[in-house]
Design a protein around this motif. Structure first.
Motif, PDB file in Angstrom:
ATOM      1  N   MET A 268     -34.956  -2.289 -25.710  1.00 10.10           N
ATOM      2  CA  MET A 268     -35.263  -0.880 -25.346  1.00 10.10           C
ATOM      3  C   MET A 268     -36.845  -0.845 -25.446  1.00 10.10           C
ATOM      4  O   MET A 268     -37.737  -1.472 -26.241  1.00 10.10           O
ATOM      5  CB  MET A 268     -35.087  -0.041 -26.627  1.00 10.10           C
ATOM      6  N   ALA A 269     -37.676   0.070 -24.707  1.00 12.13           N
ATOM      7  CA  ALA A 269     -39.053  -0.121 -24.362  1.00 12.13           C
ATOM      8  C   ALA A 269     -39.518   1.089 -25.516  1.00 12.13           C
ATOM      9  O   ALA A 269     -39.044   1.840 -26.006  1.00 12.13           O
ATOM     10  CB  ALA A 269     -39.486   0.393 -23.097  1.00 12.13           C
ATOM     11  N   TYR A 270     -40.858   0.671 -25.674  1.00 12.16           N
ATOM     12  CA  TYR A 270     -41.714   1.389 -26.721  1.00 12.16           C
ATOM     13  C   TYR A 270     -42.104   2.804 -25.878  1.00 12.16           C
ATOM     14  O   TYR A 270     -42.665   2.450 -24.864  1.00 12.16           O
ATOM     15  CB  TYR A 270     -42.762   0.826 -27.381  1.00 12.16           C
ATOM     16  N   GLU A 271     -41.898   3.870 -26.438  1.00 14.17           N
ATOM     17  CA  GLU A 271     -42.555   5.197 -25.892  1.00 14.17           C
ATOM     18  C   GLU A 271     -43.613   5.628 -26.419  1.00 14.17           C
ATOM     19  O   GLU A 271     -43.824   5.618 -27.644  1.00 14.17           O
ATOM     20  CB  GLU A 271     -41.262   6.053 -25.350  1.00 14.17           C
ATOM     21  N   ILE A 272     -44.625   6.122 -25.348  1.00 12.33           N
ATOM     22  CA  ILE A 272     -45.681   6.820 -26.060  1.00 12.33           C
ATOM     23  C   ILE A 272     -46.266   7.750 -25.069  1.00 12.33           C
ATOM     24  O   ILE A 272     -46.340   7.718 -23.933  1.00 12.33           O
ATOM     25  CB  ILE A 272     -46.806   5.640 -26.524  1.00 12.33           C
ATOM     26  N   PRO A 273     -46.626   8.851 -25.730  1.00  7.35           N
ATOM     27  CA  PRO A 273     -47.250   9.903 -24.979  1.00  7.35           C
ATOM     28  C   PRO A 273     -48.492   9.639 -24.131  1.00  7.35           C
ATOM     29  O   PRO A 273     -49.307   8.814 -24.660  1.00  7.35           O
ATOM     30  CB  PRO A 273     -47.582  11.079 -25.685  1.00  7.35           C
ATOM     31  N   VAL A 274     -48.808  10.120 -22.866  1.00 11.65           N
ATOM     32  CA  VAL A 274     -49.816   9.797 -22.212  1.00 11.65           C
ATOM     33  C   VAL A 274     -51.347   9.900 -22.953  1.00 11.65           C
ATOM     34  O   VAL A 274     -52.299   9.258 -22.994  1.00 11.65           O
ATOM     35  CB  VAL A 274     -49.905  10.306 -20.651  1.00 11.65           C
ATOM     36  N   THR A 275     -51.418  10.995 -23.791  1.00 15.06           N
ATOM     37  CA  THR A 275     -52.541  11.276 -24.844  1.00 15.06           C
ATOM     38  C   THR A 275     -52.823  10.368 -25.605  1.00 15.06           C
ATOM     39  O   THR A 275     -53.918   9.996 -26.024  1.00 15.06           O
ATOM     40  CB  THR A 275     -52.202  12.800 -25.344  1.00 15.06           C
ATOM     41  N   ARG A 276     -51.656   9.848 -26.259  1.00 12.30           N
ATOM     42  CA  ARG A 276     -52.165   8.571 -27.120  1.00 12.30           C
ATOM     43  C   ARG A 276     -52.208   7.327 -26.409  1.00 12.30           C
ATOM     44  O   ARG A 276     -52.766   6.496 -27.111  1.00 12.30           O
ATOM     45  CB  ARG A 276     -50.629   8.478 -28.148  1.00 12.30           C
ATOM     46  N   ALA A 277     -51.831   7.236 -25.361  1.00 13.64           N
ATOM     47  CA  ALA A 277     -51.757   5.865 -24.548  1.00 13.64           C
ATOM     48  C   ALA A 277     -53.343   5.693 -24.231  1.00 13.64           C
ATOM     49  O   ALA A 277     -53.850   4.637 -24.255  1.00 13.64           O
ATOM     50  CB  ALA A 277     -50.821   5.938 -23.466  1.00 13.64           C
ATOM     51  N   ARG A 278     -53.980   6.742 -23.787  1.00 16.50           N
ATOM     52  CA  ARG A 278     -55.127   6.786 -23.506  1.00 16.50           C
ATOM     53  C   ARG A 278     -56.150   6.212 -24.737  1.00 16.50           C
ATOM     54  O   ARG A 278     -56.961   5.222 -24.301  1.00 16.50           O
ATOM     55  CB  ARG A 278     -55.898   8.082 -23.141  1.00 16.50           C
ATOM     56  N   ALA A 279     -56.010   6.669 -25.738  1.00 15.04           N
ATOM     57  CA  ALA A 279     -56.578   5.991 -26.963  1.00 15.04           C
ATOM     58  C   ALA A 279     -56.208   4.790 -27.412  1.00 15.04           C
ATOM     59  O   ALA A 279     -56.898   4.161 -28.119  1.00 15.04           O
ATOM     60  CB  ALA A 279     -56.453   7.112 -28.105  1.00 15.04           C
ATOM     61  N   GLU A 280     -54.927   4.279 -27.162  1.00 15.30           N
ATOM     62  CA  GLU A 280     -54.213   2.963 -27.616  1.00 15.30           C
ATOM     63  C   GLU A 280     -54.132   1.904 -26.643  1.00 15.30           C
ATOM     64  O   GLU A 280     -53.481   1.140 -26.679  1.00 15.30           O
ATOM     65  CB  GLU A 280     -53.335   3.333 -28.582  1.00 15.30           C
ATOM     66  N   LEU A 281     -54.938   2.133 -25.505  1.00 12.41           N
ATOM     67  CA  LEU A 281     -54.747   1.430 -24.254  1.00 12.41           C
ATOM     68  C   LEU A 281     -54.739  -0.211 -24.503  1.00 12.41           C
ATOM     69  O   LEU A 281     -53.912  -1.000 -24.160  1.00 12.41           O
ATOM     70  CB  LEU A 281     -55.582   1.837 -23.066  1.00 12.41           C
ATOM     71  N   ALA A 282     -56.075  -0.462 -25.305  1.00  5.86           N
ATOM     72  CA  ALA A 282     -56.284  -1.960 -25.559  1.00  5.86           C
ATOM     73  C   ALA A 282     -54.980  -2.352 -26.355  1.00  5.86           C
ATOM     74  O   ALA A 282     -54.617  -3.734 -26.049  1.00  5.86           O
ATOM     75  CB  ALA A 282     -57.535  -2.246 -26.225  1.00  5.86           C
ATOM     76  N   ASP A 283     -54.748  -1.695 -27.444  1.00  6.38           N
ATOM     77  CA  ASP A 283     -53.347  -2.073 -28.308  1.00  6.38           C
ATOM     78  C   ASP A 283     -52.129  -2.178 -27.301  1.00  6.38           C
ATOM     79  O   ASP A 283     -51.286  -3.079 -27.783  1.00  6.38           O
ATOM     80  CB  ASP A 283     -53.476  -1.149 -29.525  1.00  6.38           C
ATOM     81  N   LEU A 284     -51.929  -1.242 -26.646  1.00 12.50           N
ATOM     82  CA  LEU A 284     -50.615  -1.411 -25.821  1.00 12.50           C
ATOM     83  C   LEU A 284     -50.773  -2.507 -24.976  1.00 12.50           C
ATOM     84  O   LEU A 284     -49.598  -3.249 -24.845  1.00 12.50           O
ATOM     85  CB  LEU A 284     -50.531  -0.002 -25.055  1.00 12.50           C
ATOM     86  N   ILE A 285     -51.639  -2.854 -24.216  1.00  9.92           N
ATOM     87  CA  ILE A 285     -51.873  -4.262 -23.434  1.00  9.92           C
ATOM     88  C   ILE A 285     -51.442  -5.188 -24.424  1.00  9.92           C
ATOM     89  O   ILE A 285     -50.705  -6.034 -23.782  1.00  9.92           O
ATOM     90  CB  ILE A 285     -53.141  -3.869 -22.842  1.00  9.92           C
ATOM     91  N   ASN A 286     -51.941  -5.349 -25.431  1.00  8.09           N
ATOM     92  CA  ASN A 286     -51.739  -6.581 -26.284  1.00  8.09           C
ATOM     93  C   ASN A 286     -50.478  -6.559 -26.856  1.00  8.09           C
ATOM     94  O   ASN A 286     -49.760  -7.578 -26.690  1.00  8.09           O
ATOM     95  CB  ASN A 286     -52.742  -6.544 -27.681  1.00  8.09           C
ATOM     96  N   ARG A 287     -49.407  -5.486 -26.877  1.00  9.83           N
ATOM     97  CA  ARG A 287     -48.179  -5.696 -27.312  1.00  9.83           C
ATOM     98  C   ARG A 287     -47.470  -5.910 -26.119  1.00  9.83           C
ATOM     99  O   ARG A 287     -46.347  -6.699 -26.324  1.00  9.83           O
ATOM    100  CB  ARG A 287     -47.742  -3.897 -27.491  1.00  9.83           C
ATOM    101  N   VAL A 288     -47.806  -5.560 -25.056  1.00  9.80           N
ATOM    102  CA  VAL A 288     -47.400  -6.037 -23.645  1.00  9.80           C
ATOM    103  C   VAL A 288     -47.413  -7.855 -23.287  1.00  9.80           C
ATOM    104  O   VAL A 288     -46.481  -8.317 -23.175  1.00  9.80           O
ATOM    105  CB  VAL A 288     -47.512  -5.396 -22.559  1.00  9.80           C
ATOM    106  N   VAL A 289     -48.508  -7.965 -23.489  1.00  8.55           N
ATOM    107  CA  VAL A 289     -49.003  -9.250 -23.185  1.00  8.55           C
ATOM    108  C   VAL A 289     -48.716 -10.454 -24.239  1.00  8.55           C
ATOM    109  O   VAL A 289     -47.986 -11.138 -23.950  1.00  8.55           O
ATOM    110  CB  VAL A 289     -50.608  -9.538 -22.905  1.00  8.55           C
ATOM    111  N   TYR A 290     -49.039 -10.163 -25.415  1.00  9.17           N
ATOM    112  CA  TYR A 290     -48.715 -10.927 -26.456  1.00  9.17           C
ATOM    113  C   TYR A 290     -47.284 -10.831 -27.224  1.00  9.17           C
ATOM    114  O   TYR A 290     -46.696 -11.809 -27.731  1.00  9.17           O
ATOM    115  CB  TYR A 290     -49.870 -10.900 -27.465  1.00  9.17           C
ATOM    116  N   GLY A 291     -46.879  -9.433 -27.245  1.00  5.87           N
ATOM    117  CA  GLY A 291     -45.626  -9.168 -27.896  1.00  5.87           C
ATOM    118  C   GLY A 291     -44.326  -9.369 -26.938  1.00  5.87           C
ATOM    119  O   GLY A 291     -43.151  -9.123 -27.319  1.00  5.87           O
ATOM    120  N   GLY A 292     -44.641  -9.193 -25.505  1.00  4.82           N
ATOM    121  CA  GLY A 292     -43.630  -9.325 -24.568  1.00  4.82           C
ATOM    122  C   GLY A 292     -43.014  -7.906 -24.647  1.00  4.82           C
ATOM    123  O   GLY A 292     -41.777  -7.816 -23.935  1.00  4.82           O
TER     124      GLY A 292
END
Length: 99
Positions: free
Chosen positions: A1-25
């Motif tokens: 299951m994918a992690y869902e996040i609203p676009v408003t929060r995603a803007r503020a957390e983009l670097a963390d989200l990228i790390n979750r994708v790249v390093y956490g798969g």
């Protein structure tokens, strides 16, 4: 299951989200009003998806080619069959003589 996040929060957390994708798969789905908008996925997932799309296109072309060759190989009805069934005209394919 994918992690869902609203676009408003995603803007503020983009670097963390990228790390979750790249390093956490993980796969992250960015939503707007609760509806999926975009997804962040590992590059390997994108490559697999694009490879599948290419394979589907090749298979589709093969099917179209096969169906086309079947249609062009059909024999034209004999003159007596045309008269018997009341056929006044017939379709002639490219370069075909028809009868």
């Amino acid at each position: 299951m994918a992690y869902e996040i609203p676009v408003t929060r995603a803007r503020a957390e983009l670097a963390d989200l990228i790390n979750r994708v790249v390093y956490g798969g993980e796969r992250v789905v960015v939503t707007r009003h609760g509806k999926p908008l975009v997804a962040l996925v590992p590059a390997a997932d994108l490559e697999r998806l694009e490879g599948l799309e290419e394979k589907e296109a090749v298979v589709e072309e093969q099917v179209i080619s096969s169906v086309s060759s079947i249609g062009s190989a059909a024999p034209a009805p004999a003159s007596s069959d045309r008269q018997r069934f009341g056929i006044a005209a017939e379709h002639r394919g490219q370069g075909g003589s028809g009868a």
